[in-house]
Motif scaffolding. Sequence first.
Motif, mmCIF file in Angstrom:
data_model
loop_
_atom_site.group_PDB
_atom_site.id
_atom_site.type_symbol
_atom_site.label_atom_id
_atom_site.label_comp_id
_atom_site.label_asym_id
_atom_site.label_seq_id
_atom_site.Cartn_x
_atom_site.Cartn_y
_atom_site.Cartn_z
ATOM 1 N N GLU A 116 0.807 -1.210 0.000
ATOM 2 C CA GLU A 116 0.000 0.000 0.000
ATOM 3 C C GLU A 116 0.848 1.271 0.000
ATOM 4 O O GLU A 116 0.578 2.220 -0.733
ATOM 5 N N HIS A 117 1.873 1.323 0.832
ATOM 6 C CA HIS A 117 2.673 2.539 0.970
ATOM 7 C C HIS A 117 4.093 2.357 0.440
ATOM 8 O O HIS A 117 5.021 3.024 0.908
ATOM 9 N N CYS A 118 4.230 1.476 -0.532
ATOM 10 C CA CYS A 118 5.555 1.204 -1.082
ATOM 11 C C CYS A 118 5.714 1.834 -2.466
ATOM 12 O O CYS A 118 4.777 1.895 -3.252
ATOM 13 N N LYS A 151 0.375 6.885 -5.341
ATOM 14 C CA LYS A 151 -1.077 7.102 -5.319
ATOM 15 C C LYS A 151 -1.530 7.927 -4.120
ATOM 16 O O LYS A 151 -2.639 8.465 -4.119
ATOM 17 N N THR A 152 -0.679 8.047 -3.076
ATOM 18 C CA THR A 152 -1.036 8.862 -1.911
ATOM 19 C C THR A 152 -0.707 10.340 -2.112
ATOM 20 O O THR A 152 -0.933 11.144 -1.202
ATOM 21 N N GLN A 153 -0.182 10.690 -3.282
ATOM 22 C CA GLN A 153 0.256 12.072 -3.520
ATOM 23 C C GLN A 153 -0.898 13.066 -3.399
ATOM 24 O O GLN A 153 -1.953 12.889 -4.003
ATOM 25 N N LYS A 154 -0.684 14.110 -2.591
ATOM 26 C CA LYS A 154 -1.644 15.193 -2.412
ATOM 27 C C LYS A 154 -0.953 16.530 -2.666
ATOM 28 O O LYS A 154 0.176 16.735 -2.219
ATOM 29 N N THR A 155 -1.617 17.408 -3.361
ATOM 30 C CA THR A 155 -1.057 18.730 -3.645
ATOM 31 C C THR A 155 -1.293 19.661 -2.456
ATOM 32 O O THR A 155 -2.428 19.826 -2.008
ATOM 33 N N LEU A 156 -0.207 20.284 -1.962
ATOM 34 C CA LEU A 156 -0.300 21.243 -0.869
ATOM 35 C C LEU A 156 -0.238 22.681 -1.389
ATOM 36 O O LEU A 156 -0.973 23.551 -0.925
ATOM 37 N N LEU A 167 3.310 12.917 0.359
ATOM 38 C CA LEU A 167 3.138 11.490 0.111
ATOM 39 C C LEU A 167 3.194 10.751 1.436
ATOM 40 O O LEU A 167 3.829 11.216 2.393
ATOM 41 N N THR A 168 2.569 9.616 1.494
ATOM 42 C CA THR A 168 2.713 8.731 2.643
ATOM 43 C C THR A 168 3.326 7.441 2.139
ATOM 44 O O THR A 168 2.642 6.597 1.541
ATOM 45 N N VAL A 169 4.633 7.290 2.343
ATOM 46 C CA VAL A 169 5.368 6.166 1.770
ATOM 47 C C VAL A 169 6.418 5.647 2.741
ATOM 48 O O VAL A 169 6.808 6.329 3.691
#
Length: 213
Positions: A116-118, A151-156, A167-169
Motif C-alpha cells: 500500500e505505501h511502497c 497514489k497517496t500524492q496530495k497537492t499542498l 506522500l505517505t510512503v
Amino acid sequence: SLLSFSRLKDVIFIENRQSRGLEYRSRLITAALESFEVIINYGKFDLPTSRRERRLQPYALREFKHRWYLLAREVNGAKYEMTDIKIWGLDRIAQLTVTRVKFEKDETLNLKDIFEHCFGIYANKDLKPEKVVLSFTPLQGEYIKSCPLHKTQKTLIDNDEELRVELTVKLTRDFISELLTQSGEMRVIAPQHLREHIIGIHLKAIEFQKTNF
C-alpha cells in the motif's frame, strides 16, 4: 482489422529494453493462479555462490521499471516451514520447474495492503510509512502532476513558484533512488532525516567524482 500490428509497427515504437527471465513469466502466472509449487535455480548477482534450488509457493507477480518479480513463500526443510512472502527477481532465475504439487494459499495475506505505501518492489515490513513533503519547480511540477510519484500524492501548494506535494510512503531504497533522479528540480521539505540523507548521498557522489582513476 485496420489496426493490425503490421500497420501499427511503423507508428508505435515500444521501448526495446527487456530484462532477463521473461521466458518464465507465463508459467509463473499459471502456477500462481493454479496454486502449484515451483522449483527455481536462483542466486544473487553479487554472490554467485548463493545460487541453489529453491522451492516456492507463488502468489503473484509484480513489475517495476522493466523488471519482473515473483512474490512467493519459500518452503524450507523437511517440516515444510514457510517463510514470509519474499521478492524473487525473474532475471536471477536460471531454471524453472512447475511441479504438480498443490498448496493452500494463506487467505490472511493481502498483498495489496503489504504494498500500500511502497514505491517500487521492496515492501520491507519493518519500515513504517512516513509523511514526505517535496517541493518541485513549476515546470517539473507539471510532470509530477501528470504522473504522480505515488497514489497517496496530495497537492499542498501549486503556484508560479513551486508545486509542493505530500506522500505517505516507506523510505525504501527504490523511493530514495527515485528522489535522486528528481533532485535537480526537487527539494525535500520533510522529514528532516530524509533531507539530510539525500544531501549526504550527493556530497559523497561529488567526492567520488573528484577521485582520480
